[in-house]
Write a protein that holds these residues in place. Structure first.
Motif, PDB file in Angstrom:
ATOM      1  N   PHE A 110     132.138  78.048  20.733  1.00 50.87           N
ATOM      2  CA  PHE A 110     130.648  78.179  21.665  1.00 50.87           C
ATOM      3  C   PHE A 110     130.851  77.314  23.113  1.00 50.87           C
ATOM      4  CE2 PHE A 110     130.219  73.949  19.945  1.00 50.87           C
ATOM      5  CZ  PHE A 110     128.777  73.486  20.656  1.00 50.87           C
ATOM      6  N   ASP A 111     130.013  77.514  24.369  1.00 53.42           N
ATOM      7  CA  ASP A 111     130.084  77.053  24.775  1.00 53.42           C
ATOM      8  C   ASP A 111     128.394  76.276  24.667  1.00 53.42           C
ATOM      9  OD1 ASP A 111     132.682  77.687  26.395  1.00 53.42           O
ATOM     10  OD2 ASP A 111     131.720  79.961  26.602  1.00 53.42           O
ATOM     11  N   LEU A 112     127.710  76.998  24.865  1.00 50.84           N
ATOM     12  CA  LEU A 112     126.271  75.806  25.308  1.00 50.84           C
ATOM     13  C   LEU A 112     125.495  76.784  23.575  1.00 50.84           C
ATOM     14  CD1 LEU A 112     124.774  76.518  28.910  1.00 50.84           C
ATOM     15  CD2 LEU A 112     125.686  74.444  28.012  1.00 50.84           C
ATOM     16  N   PHE A 113     125.028  75.551  23.107  1.00 52.93           N
ATOM     17  CA  PHE A 113     123.586  75.423  22.116  1.00 52.93           C
ATOM     18  C   PHE A 113     122.662  75.602  22.432  1.00 52.93           C
ATOM     19  CE2 PHE A 113     122.830  74.292  17.512  1.00 52.93           C
ATOM     20  CZ  PHE A 113     122.470  75.449  16.903  1.00 52.93           C
ATOM     21  N   TYR A 114     121.364  75.974  22.158  1.00 53.09           N
ATOM     22  CA  TYR A 114     120.077  75.250  22.376  1.00 53.09           C
ATOM     23  C   TYR A 114     118.604  75.009  21.668  1.00 53.09           C
ATOM     24  CZ  TYR A 114     121.038  76.160  27.648  1.00 53.09           C
ATOM     25  OH  TYR A 114     121.308  76.185  28.559  1.00 53.09           O
ATOM     26  N   ILE A 115     118.874  73.644  21.283  1.00 49.48           N
ATOM     27  CA  ILE A 115     117.945  73.569  20.291  1.00 49.48           C
ATOM     28  C   ILE A 115     116.579  72.974  19.816  1.00 49.48           C
ATOM     29  CG2 ILE A 115     120.113  72.946  18.469  1.00 49.48           C
ATOM     30  CD1 ILE A 115     120.061  70.215  18.284  1.00 49.48           C
ATOM     31  N   SER A 116     116.169  73.338  21.542  1.00 47.05           N
ATOM     32  CA  SER A 116     114.529  73.069  21.646  1.00 47.05           C
ATOM     33  C   SER A 116     114.131  74.317  22.122  1.00 47.05           C
ATOM     34  CB  SER A 116     114.618  71.718  23.036  1.00 47.05           C
ATOM     35  OG  SER A 116     114.619  72.864  24.445  1.00 47.05           O
ATOM     36  N   PHE A 132     118.176  82.564   6.369  1.00 43.94           N
ATOM     37  CA  PHE A 132     119.231  81.623   6.393  1.00 43.94           C
ATOM     38  C   PHE A 132     119.921  81.554   7.229  1.00 43.94           C
ATOM     39  CE2 PHE A 132     118.559  83.059   2.154  1.00 43.94           C
ATOM     40  CZ  PHE A 132     117.802  82.862   1.673  1.00 43.94           C
ATOM     41  N   LYS A 133     119.679  82.808   8.300  1.00 42.08           N
ATOM     42  CA  LYS A 133     120.634  82.410   9.597  1.00 42.08           C
ATOM     43  C   LYS A 133     120.016  81.533  10.572  1.00 42.08           C
ATOM     44  CE  LYS A 133     122.495  85.519  12.589  1.00 42.08           C
ATOM     45  NZ  LYS A 133     124.157  85.174  13.273  1.00 42.08           N
ATOM     46  N   LYS A 134     120.474  81.319  10.911  1.00 39.27           N
ATOM     47  CA  LYS A 134     120.130  79.534  12.307  1.00 39.27           C
ATOM     48  C   LYS A 134     120.754  80.055  13.714  1.00 39.27           C
ATOM     49  CE  LYS A 134     117.351  77.643   8.646  1.00 39.27           C
ATOM     50  NZ  LYS A 134     116.547  78.370   8.069  1.00 39.27           N
ATOM     51  N   VAL A 135     121.403  81.010  13.499  1.00 42.01           N
ATOM     52  CA  VAL A 135     122.340  80.326  14.747  1.00 42.01           C
ATOM     53  C   VAL A 135     122.221  81.797  15.271  1.00 42.01           C
ATOM     54  CG1 VAL A 135     124.541  80.250  16.379  1.00 42.01           C
ATOM     55  CG2 VAL A 135     123.400  78.213  14.474  1.00 42.01           C
ATOM     56  N   GLY A 200     119.131  78.047  17.822  1.00 40.91           N
ATOM     57  CA  GLY A 200     119.174  77.769  16.821  1.00 40.91           C
ATOM     58  C   GLY A 200     117.139  77.893  16.476  1.00 40.91           C
ATOM     59  N   GLU A 201     117.997  78.771  15.223  1.00 37.34           N
ATOM     60  CA  GLU A 201     115.669  78.768  15.181  1.00 37.34           C
ATOM     61  C   GLU A 201     115.871  78.593  13.300  1.00 37.34           C
ATOM     62  OE1 GLU A 201     113.573  78.970  17.027  1.00 37.34           O
ATOM     63  OE2 GLU A 201     114.303  80.732  18.442  1.00 37.34           O
ATOM     64  N   PRO A 202     115.023  77.723  13.148  1.00 32.02           N
ATOM     65  CA  PRO A 202     113.734  77.349  14.460  1.00 32.02           C
ATOM     66  C   PRO A 202     114.186  76.171  14.908  1.00 32.02           C
ATOM     67  CG  PRO A 202     113.270  76.969  11.821  1.00 32.02           C
ATOM     68  CD  PRO A 202     114.288  77.593  11.708  1.00 32.02           C
ATOM     69  N   SER A 203     113.496  75.764  16.018  1.00 30.32           N
ATOM     70  CA  SER A 203     114.156  74.895  16.959  1.00 30.32           C
ATOM     71  C   SER A 203     113.676  73.105  16.323  1.00 30.32           C
ATOM     72  CB  SER A 203     112.737  74.414  18.176  1.00 30.32           C
ATOM     73  OG  SER A 203     111.861  74.087  17.753  1.00 30.32           O
ATOM     74  N   LEU A 204     115.586  72.202  17.266  1.00 26.57           N
ATOM     75  CA  LEU A 204     114.693  71.082  16.120  1.00 26.57           C
ATOM     76  C   LEU A 204     114.177  69.481  16.952  1.00 26.57           C
ATOM     77  CD1 LEU A 204     118.648  71.650  13.845  1.00 26.57           C
ATOM     78  CD2 LEU A 204     115.942  71.195  14.010  1.00 26.57           C
ATOM     79  N   ILE A 205     113.816  70.517  18.108  1.00 28.36           N
ATOM     80  CA  ILE A 205     113.779  69.208  19.266  1.00 28.36           C
ATOM     81  C   ILE A 205     112.404  69.447  19.594  1.00 28.36           C
ATOM     82  CG2 ILE A 205     113.953  67.842  21.656  1.00 28.36           C
ATOM     83  CD1 ILE A 205     116.148  67.631  19.099  1.00 28.36           C
TER      84      ILE A 205
END
Length: 226
Positions: A110-116, A132-135, A200-205
């Protein structure tokens, strides 16, 4: 729990309460973190200002330079990737429990992974989600649920060492001038180098917890309001 990454926090020094809140949150969480705060919008050097077109607010220039400094920190570290936060963002309680699970689902290249979610609350729509899939892979194209590209603002994202080096090399090109903010610029780089971006889902931030510091009381760096 152990975390095999660092957090770099883009911070404007005059927002002292934001720093205190984040320090209190992170100090006992077994995560290495550092505030990137050496670019003050009111004291940028001519060399630093020269990397941007004149129509860009100095606050955005300082913010941009701070993100690039995060990338430099990463390529000079032992870590494969880095979590970048801005100082108006805050880990949700679920972050500490789930982030390692998210990272295990994330492809190694991966290059970028957004979690907000960003200030516009972008997210993968429910009809596209899988149990169960988060990404989820995000293409760099307009969608009515995800904006104009693959980025999701700049307030909470992981970046890989490889991607960080690409960003640094692009920014450091001779006579290269930036004419936009860091989040829009990342979309340009994603397009140019066909970078691999995930959400990422659900967001963590949590994000945008405070009034923006790019205008109003703190605003444009050339205006002495304090």
């Amino acid at each position: 729990m152990n975390y095999d990454f660092e957090i770099k926090i883009v911070h404007y020094k005059k927002l002292v309460e934001r720093k205190k809140v984040l320090e209190n949150e992170l100090k006992n969480k077994n995560i290495n973190y550092k505030f990137i705060e050496n670019f003050d919008r009111k004291t940028l050097s001519n060399e630093e200002l020269g990397k941007f077109t004149d129509d860009i607010n100095d606050a955005y220039k300082a913010n941009f330079l701070s993100h690039v400094e995060c990338y430099k920190n990463l390529v000079n570290s032992k870590y494969k990737y880095l979590l970048v936060l801005e100082d108006d963002s805050f880990p949700k309680p679920s972050f500490y429990v789930k982030v390692n699970k998210y990272l295990k689902q994330l492809p190694q290249d991966f290059d970028l992974f957004y979690i907000s979610e960003g200030k516009t609350k972008f997210k993968i729509p429910l009809y596209k989600r899988i149990p169960f899939k988060k990404v989820y892979k995000k293409q760099n194209k307009f969608t009515n649920w995800g904006g104009h590209g693959a980025t999701k603002f700049a307030d909470g994202y992981f970046i890989s060492q490889k991607c960080a080096q690409i960003m640094i090399d692009e920014f450091n090109k001779t006579d290269y001038k930036v004419n936009t903010s860091i989040d829009w610029w990342k979309n340009e780089i994603i397009e140019k180098y066909n970078l691999s971006v995930f959400w990422g889902e659900p967001s963590l931030i949590y994000t945008n917890l405070y009034e923006t510091s790019f205008s109003g009381k703190f605003g444009q760096g050339k205006i002495d309001t304090l």
